[in-house]
Scaffold this motif. Structure first.
Motif, mmCIF file in Angstrom:
data_model
loop_
_atom_site.group_PDB
_atom_site.id
_atom_site.type_symbol
_atom_site.label_atom_id
_atom_site.label_comp_id
_atom_site.label_asym_id
_atom_site.label_seq_id
_atom_site.Cartn_x
_atom_site.Cartn_y
_atom_site.Cartn_z
ATOM 1 N N GLY A 60 1.357 -1.608 0.029
ATOM 2 C CA GLY A 60 0.367 0.140 0.106
ATOM 3 C C GLY A 60 0.781 1.476 -0.071
ATOM 4 N N GLY A 61 2.248 1.447 0.441
ATOM 5 C CA GLY A 61 2.910 2.511 0.736
ATOM 6 C C GLY A 61 2.297 3.173 1.350
ATOM 7 N N VAL A 62 3.306 4.610 1.865
ATOM 8 C CA VAL A 62 3.042 5.269 2.707
ATOM 9 C C VAL A 62 3.677 6.893 2.205
ATOM 10 C CG1 VAL A 62 4.464 6.113 5.043
ATOM 11 C CG2 VAL A 62 4.118 3.696 4.275
ATOM 12 N N THR A 63 2.435 7.421 2.821
ATOM 13 C CA THR A 63 2.388 9.120 2.617
ATOM 14 C C THR A 63 1.809 9.528 4.131
ATOM 15 O OG1 THR A 63 0.908 8.423 0.687
ATOM 16 C CG2 THR A 63 0.927 10.881 1.699
ATOM 17 N N LEU A 64 3.327 10.848 3.300
ATOM 18 C CA LEU A 64 3.954 11.588 4.927
ATOM 19 C C LEU A 64 3.266 13.438 4.278
ATOM 20 C CD1 LEU A 64 7.253 10.368 5.825
ATOM 21 C CD2 LEU A 64 5.288 9.526 6.615
ATOM 22 N N VAL A 65 2.569 14.053 5.485
ATOM 23 C CA VAL A 65 2.200 15.113 4.666
ATOM 24 C C VAL A 65 3.048 16.666 5.710
ATOM 25 C CG1 VAL A 65 -0.088 17.054 4.609
ATOM 26 C CG2 VAL A 65 -0.202 14.585 3.565
ATOM 27 N N VAL A 66 3.996 16.938 4.936
ATOM 28 C CA VAL A 66 4.542 17.750 6.018
ATOM 29 C C VAL A 66 3.846 19.616 5.717
ATOM 30 C CG1 VAL A 66 5.770 16.168 6.602
ATOM 31 C CG2 VAL A 66 6.238 18.026 4.953
ATOM 32 N N PRO A 67 4.150 20.124 6.605
ATOM 33 C CA PRO A 67 3.311 21.968 6.278
ATOM 34 C C PRO A 67 5.196 22.324 5.547
ATOM 35 C CG PRO A 67 3.512 21.606 9.010
ATOM 36 C CD PRO A 67 4.174 19.882 8.491
ATOM 37 N N LYS A 104 9.305 9.004 -3.683
ATOM 38 C CA LYS A 104 8.903 11.249 -4.618
ATOM 39 C C LYS A 104 8.959 11.570 -2.770
ATOM 40 C CE LYS A 104 6.293 9.479 -8.210
ATOM 41 N NZ LYS A 104 4.900 8.966 -8.850
ATOM 42 N N ASN A 105 9.361 12.987 -2.790
ATOM 43 C CA ASN A 105 9.432 14.235 -1.977
ATOM 44 C C ASN A 105 9.465 15.625 -3.103
ATOM 45 O OD1 ASN A 105 10.055 15.939 -0.393
ATOM 46 N ND2 ASN A 105 12.650 15.487 -0.127
ATOM 47 N N LYS A 106 8.290 16.429 -2.829
ATOM 48 C CA LYS A 106 7.442 16.658 -3.234
ATOM 49 C C LYS A 106 6.985 17.879 -2.487
ATOM 50 C CE LYS A 106 4.420 13.656 -6.318
ATOM 51 N NZ LYS A 106 2.920 13.842 -6.863
ATOM 52 N N THR A 107 7.909 18.345 -1.260
ATOM 53 C CA THR A 107 8.401 19.418 -0.884
ATOM 54 C C THR A 107 8.883 20.288 -1.061
ATOM 55 O OG1 THR A 107 10.037 18.943 0.860
ATOM 56 C CG2 THR A 107 7.311 17.710 1.360
ATOM 57 N N GLN A 108 8.907 20.995 -0.740
ATOM 58 C CA GLN A 108 9.828 22.617 -0.895
ATOM 59 C C GLN A 108 11.015 22.428 -0.174
ATOM 60 O OE1 GLN A 108 7.772 26.086 0.210
ATOM 61 N NE2 GLN A 108 6.978 25.754 -1.497
ATOM 62 N N HIS A 109 12.422 22.321 -0.867
ATOM 63 C CA HIS A 109 13.881 22.327 0.079
ATOM 64 C C HIS A 109 14.510 23.066 0.930
ATOM 65 C CE1 HIS A 109 18.237 20.544 0.495
ATOM 66 N NE2 HIS A 109 18.372 22.052 0.090
ATOM 67 N N VAL A 110 14.160 22.845 2.149
ATOM 68 C CA VAL A 110 14.576 23.615 2.610
ATOM 69 C C VAL A 110 16.572 23.176 3.833
ATOM 70 C CG1 VAL A 110 13.756 23.995 5.893
ATOM 71 C CG2 VAL A 110 12.324 23.940 3.970
ATOM 72 N N VAL A 111 16.798 24.376 4.069
ATOM 73 C CA VAL A 111 18.144 24.431 4.533
ATOM 74 C C VAL A 111 17.990 24.054 6.088
ATOM 75 C CG1 VAL A 111 20.630 25.232 4.556
ATOM 76 C CG2 VAL A 111 19.831 25.497 2.508
ATOM 77 N N PRO A 112 18.119 23.194 6.914
ATOM 78 C CA PRO A 112 17.554 23.099 8.037
ATOM 79 C C PRO A 112 18.600 24.187 9.009
ATOM 80 C CG PRO A 112 18.066 21.000 7.493
ATOM 81 C CD PRO A 112 18.645 21.647 6.388
ATOM 82 N N ASP A 113 17.964 24.010 10.383
ATOM 83 C CA ASP A 113 19.044 24.822 11.392
ATOM 84 C C ASP A 113 18.851 24.157 12.635
ATOM 85 O OD1 ASP A 113 17.034 26.566 11.818
ATOM 86 O OD2 ASP A 113 17.549 27.933 10.826
#
Length: 211
Positions: free
Chosen positions: A142-149, A167-176
């Motif tokens: 079935g796979g796994v879907t993760l939804v993030v802000p 598939k990573n469809k999120t905006q790229h963020v440089v973490p701190d």
């Protein structure tokens, strides 16, 4: 005596930002903020440098607002009535699927097993117990879907897409040191794994019923 202007210009701490983030999430659950407002204010809270910047984010909300230098608790006291968050949570999709959406308490480590029906984890209004949450994925059929802000960092260096891919469809963020995010491990199996931001339907549903 320190005047209001000089207080507003004082530097805020991580604990100060956490207080405001928690108040904003409560306000969304009460229906005072819609999803777009919540995401926008959370981003500003996490990047705020002064008490004045934090105060502006809760000025139009009832109840306790942003912390002040004289009232800032150190460290944050846990809520007496809240049950402790388990160190680890396992979610199994089984045949019918499984999901966590709306307000839920996310531990520092989650195991998501897609099974036949798949697993969906929506972190948009989740209460985090750690700034970085580890999600071990076993995609299954079935796979796994993760939804993030928006504004979250995704670390998938230790994750294998396998047959289903990733598939990573999120905006790229440089973490701190203040950036929330997910660290993915495991494999996608046949169903694969997807990380994305809330879609139009999910945004509309949260606006109508944030809780």
């Amino acid at each position: 005596m320190t005047d209001r202007r000089s207080q507003d210009e004082l530097r805020a701490s991580h604990a100060d930002r956490d207080i405001v983030v928690e108040r904003l999430r409560e306000a969304a659950g009460e229906g005072r903020l819609d999803l777009d407002e919540l995401e926008e204010r959370l981003e500003r809270a996490l990047s705020a440098r002064t008490y004045g910047e934090l105060a502006a984010l809760t000025a139009d909300l009832p109840g306790p607002g942003a912390p002040t230098p004289a009232a800032t608790p150190a460290p944050l006291a846990p809520r007496p009535a809240a049950r402790p968050v388990p160190a680890e949570l396992t979610i199994k999709g089984g045949v019918g699927g499984a999901e966590r959406t709306g307000h839920w308490r996310a531990p520092a480590r989650i195991i998501a097993r897609g099974g036949m029906g798949g697993v969906k984890l929506d972190f948009t209004l989740a209460e985090l117990s750690a700034l970085e949450t580890e999600v071990e994925i076993q995609g299954g059929m079935g796979g796994v879907t993760l939804v993030v802000p928006a504004g979250w960092a995704i670390d998938a260096q230790d994750f294998e897409g396998d047959l289903g891919g990733f598939k990573n469809k999120t905006q790229h963020v440089v973490p701190d040191e203040r950036t929330p995010g997910l660290r993915l491990t495991g494999n996608g199996g046949i169903g694969g794994a997807v990380v994305r931001h809330p879609n139009l339907w999910e945004r509309r549903r949260l606006k109508e019923n944030p809780s």
